[in-house]
Design an enzyme around this catalytic site. Structure first.
Site, short mmCIF file in Angstrom:
data_model
loop_
_atom_site.label_atom_id
_atom_site.label_comp_id
_atom_site.label_asym_id
_atom_site.label_seq_id
_atom_site.Cartn_x
_atom_site.Cartn_y
_atom_site.Cartn_z
N CYS A 124 -63.29 40.18 -43.37
CA CYS A 124 -64.71 39.51 -43.15
C CYS A 124 -65.21 39.36 -44.80
CB CYS A 124 -65.64 40.43 -42.42
SG CYS A 124 -65.05 41.02 -40.92
N HIS A 265 -70.30 34.84 -43.03
CA HIS A 265 -69.05 35.09 -42.34
C HIS A 265 -69.56 35.05 -41.11
CE1 HIS A 265 -65.98 37.05 -40.45
NE2 HIS A 265 -66.77 38.21 -39.98
N ASN A 295 -64.71 33.33 -34.29
CA ASN A 295 -64.63 34.06 -35.65
C ASN A 295 -63.13 34.14 -36.29
OD1 ASN A 295 -64.24 36.23 -37.44
ND2 ASN A 295 -65.69 37.64 -36.38
#
Lengths: 349, 77
Positions: A124, A265, A295
């Site tokens: 991340c 992120h 994601n």
């Protein structure tokens, strides 16, 4: 210098000249999960905001996506591969435990054997970390052109029956080109921090070296699949990220109003909306694209750059804030001017 | 408590009038409800409660007591 939320760093003399993201062609919509999860699909979608994601077919590795992005990037910039001095690959899903994927990319892209190439294991927080590393290398004067490859094939580590991850993640690879410029210009600020106490909250526990099979936390689970304690991760971001945003803006010394965009992120839409509100950032400057891509771990920030922010970054020079946070726990932010980028696009590979 | 009750009503999918300290959290008290409640408490009181403590709560009153405990803790710090 030690700040409240992380190590402060600054660089000069290096800038981003182009970014390309590569997505695998296969798209999986949320309908595909209804058989498995029933009504929970709507509930999970409301939380994560993910409606579809690109998923790599069997046999496709992270380097394939980064290679496709790299090829297009070099072609768009008109850079000959032998003019590049270094490549850094940052990922949680390298092609092999060894060798480093950066070495494989050096060969595939046709770069010199005098090239510096190495991998970094981060997710991340990967992108701001990568920019900091590449810009620092350029600032030393030993390199003029550096590539930063980030990407992950996450979906293969998704337990198909674990609703906390099965519908959240997507696959993507990206390549960013950085180049030396005026040594006094292009000041960039970074804040980087770590808290390994959160290591077990987002983990693929399978290991040839440490046996976690008896661990109650992972009982009944396939250890090759990602384990995520979403509530713990959320709690961590609430504590860490608003402070990281404040501190980044403060150390860069540029008023918040002068930022063209704050690129986060893409962790979870509900979380991002909450963080933006808590950090008092205007919603229209916080692009969220995870409805379409999910994601994608290390690749989320460049994927926002080449999709929702592409027109802005191609047209103007813009002050950008970037914030990566999660697995590790590890977090990193950047405040820098970006653009007008010569190449900023998304390809299907 | 009204902003908090309003948010909790939405999370538990009941009318706000039904949200009282005695109210059982019931079967809707799952991981998504807990994450939403962490955000709600952060919004309204600017405190971050531990997820596992929230998971142990059985009633609305338990959640309120948890928030109070955190608030007095951060006040002392």
């Amino acid at each position: 210098m030690h700040g409240k939320t992380g190590q402060h760093a600054q660089t000069r003399g290096a800038r981003i000249v182009g970014v390309v993201s590569a997505l695998p062609p296969k798209v999986v919509e949320n309908d595909a999960f209804v058989d498995r999860f029933g009504d929970a699909v709507a509930e999970v979608t409301k939380m994560t905001g993910v409606k579809s994601r690109h998923v790599a077919e069997d046999g496709v590795a992270t380097s394939d996506l980064c290679f496709a992005a790299g090829q297009r990037l070099l072609e768009g910039l008109g850079w000959e591969p032998e003019t590049i001095d270094g490549i850094i690959f940052i990922s949680q899903s390298p092609d092999y435990p060894l060798p480093a994927t950066a070495c494989l990319l050096q060969e595939r892209l046709g770069m010199r054997t005098t090239t510096v190439a190495f991998d970094v294991n981060l997710g991340c927080s990967a992108y701001p970390y990568g920019l900091w590393l590449a810009m620092s290398l350029i600032q030393t004067g030993s390199m003029d052109r550096v590539l930063v490859a980030v990407g992950d094939i996450n979906t293969r580590a998704n337990d198909p029956l674990d609703r906390s991850v099965a519908m959240l993640f997507g696959d993507c690879g990206a390549m960013t080109a950085l180049e030396a410029g005026d040594p006094e210009a292009d000041q960039a600020h970074f804040v980087l921090g770590t808290d390994g106490r959160g290591g077990d909250n987002l983990i693929v526990p399978a290991s040839r070296h440490r046996d976690r099979t008896g661990d109650a936390r992972f009982a009944g689970r396939n250890l090759d699949m990602v384990y995520m304690d979403g509530a713990e991760i959320f709690n961590f971001t609430l504590k860490a990220v608003p402070a990281l945003v404040r501190e980044t803006i403060e150390v860069a010394g540029v008023p918040q109003e002068e930022y063209g965009a704050f690129l986060f992120h893409q962790a979870n839409t509900f979380m991002l909306n909450h963080l933006a509100k808590k950090a008092k950032l205007p919603k229209d400057k916080v692009p969220i694209n995870m409805d379409r891509y999910g994601n994608t771990s290390s690749a989320t920030i460049p994927l926002v750059m080449t999709t929702d922010s592409a027109e802005q970054l191609k047209a103007d020079r813009t002050r950008i804030g970037m914030f990566g946070f999660g697995v590790g726990y590890s977090w990193a932010s950047a405040s820098l001017e970006v653009g007008p980028l010569r190449v900023c696009e998304t390809v299907i590979a | 408590m009204s902003e908090f009750y309003e948010g909790l009503a939405e999370i538990l999918e009941v009318d706000e009038a039904e949200v009282t300290p005695e109210r059982e959290l019931g079967e809707n008290w799952d991981s998504l409800a807990i994450v939403s409640t962490i955000a709600l408490i952060d919004d309204v009181y600017d405190v971050q409660v531990r997820p596992e403590k929230l998971a142990e709560c059985k009633t609305v009153g338990d959640v309120e007591a948890l928030v109070e405990a955190h608030r007095s803790e951060s006040g002392d710090a």
